[in-house]
Motif scaffolding. Structure first.
Motif, PDB file in Angstrom:
ATOM      1  N   GLU A  32      53.048  77.345  23.836  1.00  0.00           N
ATOM      2  CA  GLU A  32      52.688  78.755  23.788  1.00  0.00           C
ATOM      3  C   GLU A  32      51.951  79.059  25.080  1.00  0.00           C
ATOM      4  O   GLU A  32      50.908  78.470  25.386  1.00  0.00           O
ATOM      5  CB  GLU A  32      51.813  79.034  22.565  1.00  0.00           C
ATOM      6  CG  GLU A  32      51.763  80.511  22.244  1.00  0.00           C
ATOM      7  CD  GLU A  32      50.954  80.798  20.986  1.00  0.00           C
ATOM      8  OE1 GLU A  32      50.612  79.840  20.263  1.00  0.00           O
ATOM      9  OE2 GLU A  32      50.654  81.976  20.744  1.00  0.00           O
ATOM     10  N   ARG A  33      52.480  79.996  25.825  1.00  0.00           N
ATOM     11  CA  ARG A  33      51.947  80.249  27.169  1.00  0.00           C
ATOM     12  C   ARG A  33      50.586  80.909  27.132  1.00  0.00           C
ATOM     13  O   ARG A  33      50.321  81.780  26.309  1.00  0.00           O
ATOM     14  CB  ARG A  33      52.906  81.128  27.965  1.00  0.00           C
ATOM     15  CG  ARG A  33      54.166  80.416  28.403  1.00  0.00           C
ATOM     16  CD  ARG A  33      55.101  81.378  29.113  1.00  0.00           C
ATOM     17  NE  ARG A  33      54.510  81.947  30.322  1.00  0.00           N
ATOM     18  CZ  ARG A  33      54.485  81.329  31.492  1.00  0.00           C
ATOM     19  NH1 ARG A  33      55.029  80.148  31.630  1.00  0.00           N
ATOM     20  NH2 ARG A  33      53.921  81.922  32.533  1.00  0.00           N
ATOM     21  N   TRP A  41      53.813  84.007  24.678  1.00  0.00           N
ATOM     22  CA  TRP A  41      55.190  83.719  24.236  1.00  0.00           C
ATOM     23  C   TRP A  41      55.387  82.205  24.153  1.00  0.00           C
ATOM     24  O   TRP A  41      54.714  81.441  24.824  1.00  0.00           O
ATOM     25  CB  TRP A  41      56.194  84.267  25.238  1.00  0.00           C
ATOM     26  CG  TRP A  41      56.361  85.737  25.211  1.00  0.00           C
ATOM     27  CD1 TRP A  41      55.393  86.687  25.376  1.00  0.00           C
ATOM     28  CD2 TRP A  41      57.593  86.435  25.041  1.00  0.00           C
ATOM     29  NE1 TRP A  41      55.940  87.937  25.316  1.00  0.00           N
ATOM     30  CE2 TRP A  41      57.300  87.820  25.110  1.00  0.00           C
ATOM     31  CE3 TRP A  41      58.918  86.041  24.833  1.00  0.00           C
ATOM     32  CZ2 TRP A  41      58.277  88.793  24.980  1.00  0.00           C
ATOM     33  CZ3 TRP A  41      59.893  87.011  24.710  1.00  0.00           C
ATOM     34  CH2 TRP A  41      59.567  88.378  24.766  1.00  0.00           C
ATOM     35  N   TRP A  42      56.375  81.857  23.353  1.00  0.00           N
ATOM     36  CA  TRP A  42      56.800  80.459  23.343  1.00  0.00           C
ATOM     37  C   TRP A  42      57.777  80.218  24.484  1.00  0.00           C
ATOM     38  O   TRP A  42      58.595  81.080  24.809  1.00  0.00           O
ATOM     39  CB  TRP A  42      57.478  80.113  22.020  1.00  0.00           C
ATOM     40  CG  TRP A  42      56.517  80.089  20.869  1.00  0.00           C
ATOM     41  CD1 TRP A  42      56.281  81.111  20.005  1.00  0.00           C
ATOM     42  CD2 TRP A  42      55.670  79.005  20.475  1.00  0.00           C
ATOM     43  NE1 TRP A  42      55.331  80.744  19.085  1.00  0.00           N
ATOM     44  CE2 TRP A  42      54.935  79.437  19.352  1.00  0.00           C
ATOM     45  CE3 TRP A  42      55.445  77.715  20.964  1.00  0.00           C
ATOM     46  CZ2 TRP A  42      54.008  78.634  18.706  1.00  0.00           C
ATOM     47  CZ3 TRP A  42      54.529  76.915  20.308  1.00  0.00           C
ATOM     48  CH2 TRP A  42      53.814  77.361  19.201  1.00  0.00           C
ATOM     49  N   ASN A 113      46.566  73.209  30.995  1.00  0.00           N
ATOM     50  CA  ASN A 113      45.893  74.497  30.876  1.00  0.00           C
ATOM     51  C   ASN A 113      46.792  75.724  30.776  1.00  0.00           C
ATOM     52  O   ASN A 113      46.379  76.758  30.312  1.00  0.00           O
ATOM     53  CB  ASN A 113      44.955  74.666  32.067  1.00  0.00           C
ATOM     54  CG  ASN A 113      45.736  74.554  33.370  1.00  0.00           C
ATOM     55  OD1 ASN A 113      46.605  73.691  33.511  1.00  0.00           O
ATOM     56  ND2 ASN A 113      45.460  75.402  34.317  1.00  0.00           N
ATOM     57  N   TYR A 114      48.007  75.599  31.233  1.00  0.00           N
ATOM     58  CA  TYR A 114      48.826  76.803  31.197  1.00  0.00           C
ATOM     59  C   TYR A 114      49.334  77.111  29.795  1.00  0.00           C
ATOM     60  O   TYR A 114      49.922  78.130  29.549  1.00  0.00           O
ATOM     61  CB  TYR A 114      49.983  76.736  32.194  1.00  0.00           C
ATOM     62  CG  TYR A 114      51.056  75.739  31.860  1.00  0.00           C
ATOM     63  CD1 TYR A 114      52.063  76.057  30.955  1.00  0.00           C
ATOM     64  CD2 TYR A 114      51.072  74.486  32.470  1.00  0.00           C
ATOM     65  CE1 TYR A 114      53.046  75.143  30.662  1.00  0.00           C
ATOM     66  CE2 TYR A 114      52.054  73.573  32.171  1.00  0.00           C
ATOM     67  CZ  TYR A 114      53.039  73.911  31.282  1.00  0.00           C
ATOM     68  OH  TYR A 114      54.019  73.017  30.981  1.00  0.00           O
ATOM     69  N   ALA A 115      49.112  76.180  28.882  1.00  0.00           N
ATOM     70  CA  ALA A 115      49.576  76.411  27.518  1.00  0.00           C
ATOM     71  C   ALA A 115      48.393  76.380  26.558  1.00  0.00           C
ATOM     72  O   ALA A 115      47.446  75.635  26.735  1.00  0.00           O
ATOM     73  CB  ALA A 115      50.570  75.335  27.121  1.00  0.00           C
ATOM     74  N   LYS A 116      48.459  77.219  25.539  1.00  0.00           N
ATOM     75  CA  LYS A 116      47.459  77.159  24.482  1.00  0.00           C
ATOM     76  C   LYS A 116      47.691  75.927  23.628  1.00  0.00           C
ATOM     77  O   LYS A 116      46.785  75.234  23.239  1.00  0.00           O
ATOM     78  CB  LYS A 116      47.616  78.380  23.578  1.00  0.00           C
ATOM     79  CG  LYS A 116      46.966  79.638  24.113  1.00  0.00           C
ATOM     80  CD  LYS A 116      46.975  80.696  23.020  1.00  0.00           C
ATOM     81  CE  LYS A 116      47.505  81.988  23.600  1.00  0.00           C
ATOM     82  NZ  LYS A 116      47.903  82.947  22.610  1.00  0.00           N
ATOM     83  N   ARG A 117      48.959  75.736  23.289  1.00  0.00           N
ATOM     84  CA  ARG A 117      49.269  74.618  22.406  1.00  0.00           C
ATOM     85  C   ARG A 117      50.751  74.296  22.520  1.00  0.00           C
ATOM     86  O   ARG A 117      51.523  75.088  23.064  1.00  0.00           O
ATOM     87  CB  ARG A 117      48.932  74.964  20.972  1.00  0.00           C
ATOM     88  CG  ARG A 117      49.575  76.269  20.520  1.00  0.00           C
ATOM     89  CD  ARG A 117      49.112  76.691  19.136  1.00  0.00           C
ATOM     90  NE  ARG A 117      49.672  78.010  18.822  1.00  0.00           N
ATOM     91  CZ  ARG A 117      50.272  78.283  17.678  1.00  0.00           C
ATOM     92  NH1 ARG A 117      50.420  77.367  16.757  1.00  0.00           N
ATOM     93  NH2 ARG A 117      50.752  79.510  17.453  1.00  0.00           N
ATOM     94  N   LEU A 129      62.051  83.329  23.012  1.00  0.00           N
ATOM     95  CA  LEU A 129      61.528  82.498  24.090  1.00  0.00           C
ATOM     96  C   LEU A 129      61.331  83.298  25.372  1.00  0.00           C
ATOM     97  O   LEU A 129      62.025  84.291  25.616  1.00  0.00           O
ATOM     98  CB  LEU A 129      62.480  81.331  24.359  1.00  0.00           C
ATOM     99  CG  LEU A 129      62.711  80.375  23.187  1.00  0.00           C
ATOM    100  CD1 LEU A 129      63.655  79.263  23.597  1.00  0.00           C
ATOM    101  CD2 LEU A 129      61.400  79.797  22.678  1.00  0.00           C
ATOM    102  N   ALA A 130      60.392  82.841  26.165  1.00  0.00           N
ATOM    103  CA  ALA A 130      60.077  83.482  27.441  1.00  0.00           C
ATOM    104  C   ALA A 130      61.210  83.295  28.450  1.00  0.00           C
ATOM    105  O   ALA A 130      62.074  82.440  28.274  1.00  0.00           O
ATOM    106  CB  ALA A 130      58.788  82.883  28.005  1.00  0.00           C
TER     107      ALA A 130
END
Lengths: 229, 229
Positions: A32-33, A41-42, A113-117, A129-130
């Motif tokens: 997740e971005r 977004w995923w 770091n660029y992703a939450k999870r 999707l992104a």
DNA sequence: ATATAGTGTGTAATTTTTACACTAAGTAAT
DNA sequence: ATTACTTAGTGTAAAAATTACACACTATAT
């Protein structure tokens, strides 16, 4: 051919479709971005190719950073380079897929770091999707659908020791249709690349199935012959 | 995934393996380099991807500049990005192959300045190639070998009207082995994608063969079914 | 003991693949 | 017009691969 080397603004990344199998479902790893564009977004995991990395190394690194896994089967399958695929400039991306046996969720490291999870999501129920990542995913699935008919890649999704029913299950999930049990066994055993073990499945509440192992040496001898499902 | 867009020194090119068939041999188009590195070596034609071009467009442009041809069947098949593949810096290249019917050599335009000349050379007798172009070529040939078994690409190498013997010849050249005439005909006609014409071959000093045409509409109806040689 | 759930096995019918050789048709030379 | 030459075009039988299909066995849980 390549002549002079102008300094160009093209950015070069790798995106990965990580297919995982947990014994029941086919899943892919999505993040997740945490940043624009497409914040929240995923998206498929990916990254910039380092200056001294080969492409395969770069793909392996991305996978390692996300899952802590090494030595996973990965294959490059297509380059996506539409000038408008990235809103902030030209980014050409190389797509890789990987095949991973999921056993417990311990494989997931803290993500960068660029992703939450990051999450393994079943392919039967994917979010939007992104970027053009839906297209990248679609082509990846298509690729393994074709590959599995001619190469022994199904084993990459299973533990080292597996039952024929588990193997059949993987084929059915990827190809997308039911297969006949007797015919499947006849055919797959006919290739002669499986080694029957003296061991049975454990922990099931019914008759335990015989375990098999994929035998790379026997497979090597097949070289040239076509496997076909 | 792609986050910030750093300014990187990676250069991005496309190299093409142009397969041509003149009725007798399979050939590829090579250029003789006029510049260092690899001055005077033979190389695959290629170029830098323009900032606003899609990858496919870029490949078509390269082909057009060399041959004056448009509307040719081309397909991207692999990215080569070893950090050391280019002596002067990092160049990632996307490989395309194309399939071209050669009829007379009028297709060859004056070539651009980085090459002395361009030539169709039979694949049975290729010179040493610059950079990692041998590897790129090898993988391209491998690709069409697999492709021709499942997709109707052989027709791209033949004139619109062709005889079954010519078609068989193309298959034999690409697959690399002789096929049985009767079985070949039975099988290929069995797919039902050829239209028999009311026309015969001309200008031969023996019994003229019936001409056929590939029927795209019938082929579209086959979709999903496997063609297999 | 019994219910349950998945394992493991064989065969006959059909389809596909393979191997194989001669006659027909057109052209060229005489 | 006869003949020689070259490629076109065709069928069949044997072997191999694919399909469709159902029931008894075994381990566990109750």
């Amino acid at each position: 051919m390549e002549q002079i080397l102008p300094h160009l603004d093209s950015v070069f990344s790798i995106d990965c479709v990580l297919f995982g199998f947990d014994g029941k479902e086919l899943k892919i790893l999505l993040i997740e971005r945490n940043e624009e564009p497409f914040k929240d977004w995923w998206a498929l995991p990916g990254n910039i190719v380092g200056p001294d990395e080969s492409l395969d190394q770069s793909a392996s690194r991305i996978l390692y950073e996300l899952t802590g896994l090494r030595g996973i089967f990965m294959e490059q399958y297509y380059a996506f380079g539409d000038p408008n695929r990235h809103p902030q400039g030209r980014v050409i991306t190389l797509a890789y897929y990987a095949l991973i046996r999921l056993g417990g969720d311990k494989e997931l490291r803290p993500v960068s770091n660029y992703a939450k999870r990051a999450n393994w999501l079943p392919i039967t129920d994917l979010p939007r999707l992104a970027f053009d990542h839906q297209k990248i995913y679609d082509k990846g699935l298509e690729k393994i659908k074709r590959r599995i008919k001619h190469q022994p890649i199904a084993f990459e999704l299973l533990p080292e020791k597996f039952t024929l029913t588990q193997l059949q299950h993987v084929y059915e999930l990827i190809i997308g249709k039911k297969l006949d049990k007797r015919n499947f066994r006849k055919k797959i055993l006919g290739f002669g690349v499986l080694k029957e073990l003296d061991e049975k499945q454990k922990g099931v509440s019914y008759r335990a199935a015989t375990l098999y192992r994929f035998d790379k040496r026997k497979y090597a001898k097949l070289f040239g012959k076509e496997i076909s499902f």
